[in-house]
Every structure is written in structure tokens, then in C-alpha cells.
Motif scaffolding. Structure first.
Motif, PDB file in Angstrom:
ATOM      1  N   ARG A 117      21.758  39.461  60.522  1.00 62.11           N
ATOM      2  CA  ARG A 117      22.218  38.938  61.814  1.00 62.11           C
ATOM      3  C   ARG A 117      23.698  39.248  61.963  1.00 62.11           C
ATOM      4  O   ARG A 117      24.565  38.481  61.546  1.00 62.11           O
TER       5      ARG A 117
ATOM      6  N   ASP B 288      15.716  40.174  64.550  1.00 68.06           N
ATOM      7  CA  ASP B 288      14.571  39.262  64.516  1.00 68.06           C
ATOM      8  C   ASP B 288      13.271  40.029  64.322  1.00 68.06           C
ATOM      9  O   ASP B 288      12.352  39.570  63.635  1.00 68.06           O
TER      10      ASP B 288
ATOM     11  N   ARG C 207      12.694  41.044  71.865  1.00 71.11           N
ATOM     12  CA  ARG C 207      13.462  40.278  70.857  1.00 71.11           C
ATOM     13  C   ARG C 207      14.573  41.158  70.304  1.00 71.11           C
ATOM     14  O   ARG C 207      14.590  42.372  70.493  1.00 71.11           O
TER      15      ARG C 207
END
Lengths: 292, 240
Positions: free
Chosen positions: A185, B77, B73
Motif C-alpha cells: 500500500r 488491493d 479496485r
């Protein structure tokens, strides 16, 4: 010879502060290719926070710790709220946003704390140290400055090289697209980069302000020199940033000592121009060997 | 459909800016199968993979991985949902060492034990990487890099592997090795593979089925053997 020693050691001490600013700029540049013009303003602001804490608690070290924590929080906060929306929209957007942030921070500091010069305490004694009868040109506070920046830089290096957080930071700096595809992330990684930059800026602010006084523009010229150090070091190399800072500190100390101290900022810009003419990508940049 | 698809793409439209590239693509891939994605340059093969992995946002359509819709998305993810995308041109991070590249592949998984087990699995499967683990990835040969990116993709224990032109720029012997590896991964790990290839002949040789894209639509979809023996199709779209 006596003078030379004083100028050298004094230059190294000041150079460590430029190094800390340079590191904060490098951390952000590597991750996001954004030059954070508000870095000096952020450092000024966290130093005011330290000033308030020291005034109210009477403890220098409480102020020191709170300033560093405030730097972390401020860096993360600004990345999420103001910088994130400009990403992927052209480099000029982020330049204007960070310059706007600088003006905002300096304005808000003026409103809250007023524009007058305030003295800010040093970490330790600022009395010059001597070995026998030879003056060294530095104080215990200068020694602490150098040690604190070196320790922080070393800690940063260890985190970068030996932890998974550091691996995330480096991978995101080198190849954000690929790193995302591996499930990292990167938004969080970039926030962390800004937080660490805020920490280094805050450290520089607390360490330099005893010799500049504290006022809303107090970090402006320090920022320019820290920026110069970062560019000399190649802008994307943390090691280069530290070396660039020390180099610049020493050169400016000689220039100020032997040629007169009125034009130190000009000498700084001259040094920057010289390095850019000889090695446009800086002394330690990896840009030449990298596929962009 | 006899069996639930591991990867199902339903009527996907996508493009760059206002320019459409995919115009209603549908694909269904069985678990543990290799699907070759073929077609000329500009047919939309790479865009299809980029859309599945979230690098390109589809304008319309569904992308189902084990039944869950991942369309629109974020790439990170989608990767965490079990889709590994090995982009064209490999994407080795040349500034990091071989081992750092591999470790990076497992960072989306929880637990140090899981990550180090993945690393030792990778070294066991690819002894070549174990020998070079401290080496800067930029110093590897093209073939070694291709092995590294596939090994890195496996570190996340994906269920779907998207491979974009793994044979690009490799020597013929290396191409055969990479194709063997893809087949092994299907057979031993049960990976569902979407294999984009210019080299249609070697892709169909290992694939279970194939689709042919032309100007962003599927013009043929069948068993690999059927496609490989269709002379007209080969002449029109596949060039062999």
C-alpha cells in the motif's frame, strides 16, 4: 592553523544541520518526486511548539521530544490532506502547493506567536571547548548537534537497509508502479516518508534555532542552504545529503571566516552553481545509472 | 459452465483517456489452467492484463476472481486478493538485491514465518536465485530477471498469475525454460495463468485454451489445440 581548526570544526557542526534539512528533502523527493518548499516552515512551526512546551514545563528535553513528535505528525498530516490530491497532476501543482504551505505556516505562526524574535535555549552549554589552550571553535551544544543528526541518519540507514518498512520505502522510491502491483500500500509508505521528513526537519529546527532566534521566517535561509546541500548530494541519495550538508557547512565556514561573513548565502549559491556546472545530477545521484 | 471459473471477465470496456482499447471483452478461465491471450500489436492484450490488475480502470464490466468482483479496485488491493501481475519489460527493481526483490513480493502477507517460508520455497524451486541472492538485480541477465519476477510474483501465493510477454527478448533456449516453468506452476501449484504472448506457437503449445483479441474484442476462443490447427485463424491473426 588555530583558525583553520576552528573553521573546520565549526563548519562541520553547522553542516550537520544542513544535512538534517537535506535528509528531510531527500526523503520526500525519493518517494514522491516532490520538492517540499514548506520544509523550513514546518521546522519553524515545530520549533515554536517546542518553545511553548519549554516555556510551560521548564524542561528543554520535553520540548525537544515534543518537537520531534510534532514533526512526525505534521509531515504525515500535510501529506494526507494537502499533497496527496496533487499527485499525478503535473509537477507544478505540488510545487505551488508546498510554496503555499510555507506561506500558510509562516502566516499562522505569526498570528499565534507574533513576529518578534524570541530566544530559544540550546541543548547544552554554548561555551567554546578547548583542548589545553587551543580553542576548538565548537561547544558542547555543537557536539550534541552533530551527534544527534548522525545518530538519526544512522538509524534511518539501518531502517532502510534492514527492515521491511525500509524495503517498502526503498521499493516505492525506485519503482512505485511495480511495488503497488506486489500488494504494497504505497499511499501509507508515502505518508511515512513525509512523517520521517517532518521528523528530520523538526530536529534541524530545534538544533539551529538557538543561533538564529525564533521568528516566523527564521528557517528560510537555513532551508535554502539545506536545499543546496541536498542538491549537491544528488537529491535522491540520503548519504549524499549528509555529505553534501557537511561539505557545504565547511566550505561556507571557510568562506565566512576568511572572506567575511556578510555574504554567506551568496557563497552557498555560488557553491551550488559550481556543483551543478560540473556534475548536474549532484555528487551522489544514482540518476545516471537509472532507467527512468 | 461445468466448473466455477477462477478468473472471469465479463463485458469489460477500458481505455486510456477517451481512447477505447477494450470493447466488451469476456473471458472465463478454469482453476489451474493456462489461457493464452493472442493477437497482433495493439489488439489490447497488455491493456487487458493492466485492467485486470487495476492499473487501468475499466469503464464497464466485471472482473471476478473466485467469484469476487475486483473491477475498479486499487492495484494493491487486487494484488492482495490473489492476482499477481508480471508486467511486460519485467519490472525487476534493479537497485535492490535479488533477495530484496523476493522479500518485497511477500510483504503483503502477514507473519514473519509465512514470509521466510515463502523465501526458502523460492530458493528451493529456483537454486539459481539462491546462488545470486546478494547480487544487485540489475546485474542479472534477461533470462535470470524473468525467473526472478516470476519467483517474486509467487512469493505472494497468488491464485491467478498474469504474465505479459515473458519470452520477450529472451534466447530460444530461455524461452523454452520459461514456458516449462509456467506449465510446472499450473501442474504443481494449481495456478490459473493468463499468458499474453507474441510468440503464439510456443504459448499455444503449453496452454489449455486460448483467446484471440483483435481491436479490443475477442474474435476467437477455444481449446489451444483447436486454435493451433485453425489454418485461417493462424494466417489472419497469429502469424505462423
Amino acid at each position: 592553523m588555530q583558525e583553520f581548526l576552528e573553521f573546520t570544526l565549526g563548519g562541520i557542526a553547522v553542516g550537520m544541520i544542513y544535512a538534517a534539512i537535506a535528509l528531510s528533502l531527500v526523503l520526500i523527493w525519493r518517494g514522491t518526486r516532490v520538492l517540499n518548499y514548506s520544509q523550513g516552515g514546518m521546522a519553524m512551526f515545530t520549533t515554536y511548539v517546542a518553545w511553548v512546551v519549554i516555556r510551560d514545563t521548564g524542561s528543554y528535553w520535553a520540548g525537544f521530544a515534543v518537537a520531534l513528535a510534532a514533526g512526525l505528525v505534521l509531515g504525515a498530516l500535510l501529506e494526507v490532506t494537502v499533497v496527496r490530491p496533487t499527485m499525478g497532476k503535473g509537477p507544478l501543482n505540488s510545487v505551488i502547493v508546498t510554496i503555499g504551505l510555507l506561506i500558510l505556516l509562516e502566516g499562522v505562526a505569526g498570528i499565534i506567536y507574533g513576529g518578534q524574535y524570541r530566544s530559544f535555549p540550546a541543548s547544552f552549554s554554548i561555551k567554546g571547548l578547548k583542548v589545553g589552550s587551543v580553542a576548538l571553535g565548537i561547544s558542547t551544544a555543537d557536539l550534541f548537534t552533530a551527534a544527534a543528526v548522525l545518530a538519526a541518519a544512522l538509524a534511518l540507514f539501518l531502517v532502510f537497509e534492514y527492515t521491511s518498512v525500509g524495503l517498502r520505502l526503498r521499493a516505492t522510491a525506485f519503482a512505485p508502479g511495480v511495488t503497488r502491483l506486489l500488494g504494497v500500500r504505497i499511499g501509507r509508505v508515502l505518508t511515512l516518508g513525509w512523517a520521517l521528513a517532518g521528523l528530520f526537519g523538526a530536529l534541524a529546527g530545534v538544533l539551529v534555532t538557538p543561533s538564529t532566534f525564533l521568528y516566523p521566517n527564521s528557517m528560510d535561509s537555513i532551508f535554502v542552504l539545506g536545499f543546496t546541500a541536498a542538491v549537491i548530494g544528488g537529491l535522491d541519495s540520503p548519504v549524499g545529503g549528509v555529505i553534501g550538508g557537511v561539505l557545504l557547512g565547511v566550505v561556507l565556514s571557510y568562506a565566512g571566516g576568511y572572506l567575511g561573513s556578510n555574504l554567506v548565502l551568496v557563497y552557498g549559491l555560488a557553491a551550488l552553481a559550481l556543483v551543478l556546472m560540473i556534475r548536474p545530477s549532484g555528487l551522489f545521484s544514482s540518476a545516471a545509472s537509472r532507467r527512468v | 459452465m461445468p466448473e466455477a471459473a477462477a478468473l472471469a471477465i465479463e463485458d469489460v470496456h477500458a481505455g486510456y483517456g477517451g481512447v477505447p482499447v477494450l470493447n466488451g471483452v469476456s473471458i472465463s478461465a478454469r482453476p489451474g489452467s493456462i489461457t493464452a491471450v493472442l493477437g497482433a500489436n495493439g489488439a489490447g492484450k497488455t491493456t487487458l492484463l493492466r485492467t485486470i490488475s487495476g492499473m487501468v480502470r475499466p469503464r464497464q464490466g466485471r472482473i471476478l476472481v473466485d467469484g469476487a468482483n475486483l473491477a475498479r479496485r486499487h492495484p494493491e488491493d487486487i494484488a492482495r486478493a490473489g492476482v499477481a501481475h508480471v508486467p511486460e519489460g519485467q519490472g525487476v527493481i534493479t537497485e535492490l538485491t535479488v533477495e530484496e526483490n523476493l522479500r518485497l513480493g511477500a510483504l503483503s502477507r502477514r507473519g514473519g514465518a509465512v514470509r521466510s517460508a515463502a523465501l526458502s520455497d523460492a530458493y528451493q524451486r529456483f537454486p539459481l536465485l539462491a546462488e545470486r541472492k546478494r547480487r544487485q538485480a540489475g546485474l542479472l541477465s534477461g533470462g535470470e530477471r524473468q525467473i526472478l519476477v516470476i519467483a517474486r510474483a509467487l512469493m505472494a501465493a497468488p491464485r491467478v498469475l498474469l504474465l505479459d510477454e515473458p519470452s520477450l527478448g529472451l534466447a530460444p533456449r530461455m524461452v523454452a525454460q520459461v514456458m516449462d516453468l509456467v506449465r510446472t506452476l499450473r501442474d504443481e501449484v494449481g495456478l490459473t495463468v493468463l499468458l499474453v504472448e507474441q510468440n503464439a506457437r510456443s504459448a499455444l503449445a503449453i496452454a489449455d485454451c486460448g483467446i484471440v483479441l483483435n481491436l479490443g474484442t475477442v474474435v476467437a476462443a477455444d481449446d489451444a489445440a483447436v486454435l493451433a490447427s485453425d489454418v485461417a485463424l493462424r494466417r489472419h491473426y497469429l502469424g505462423f
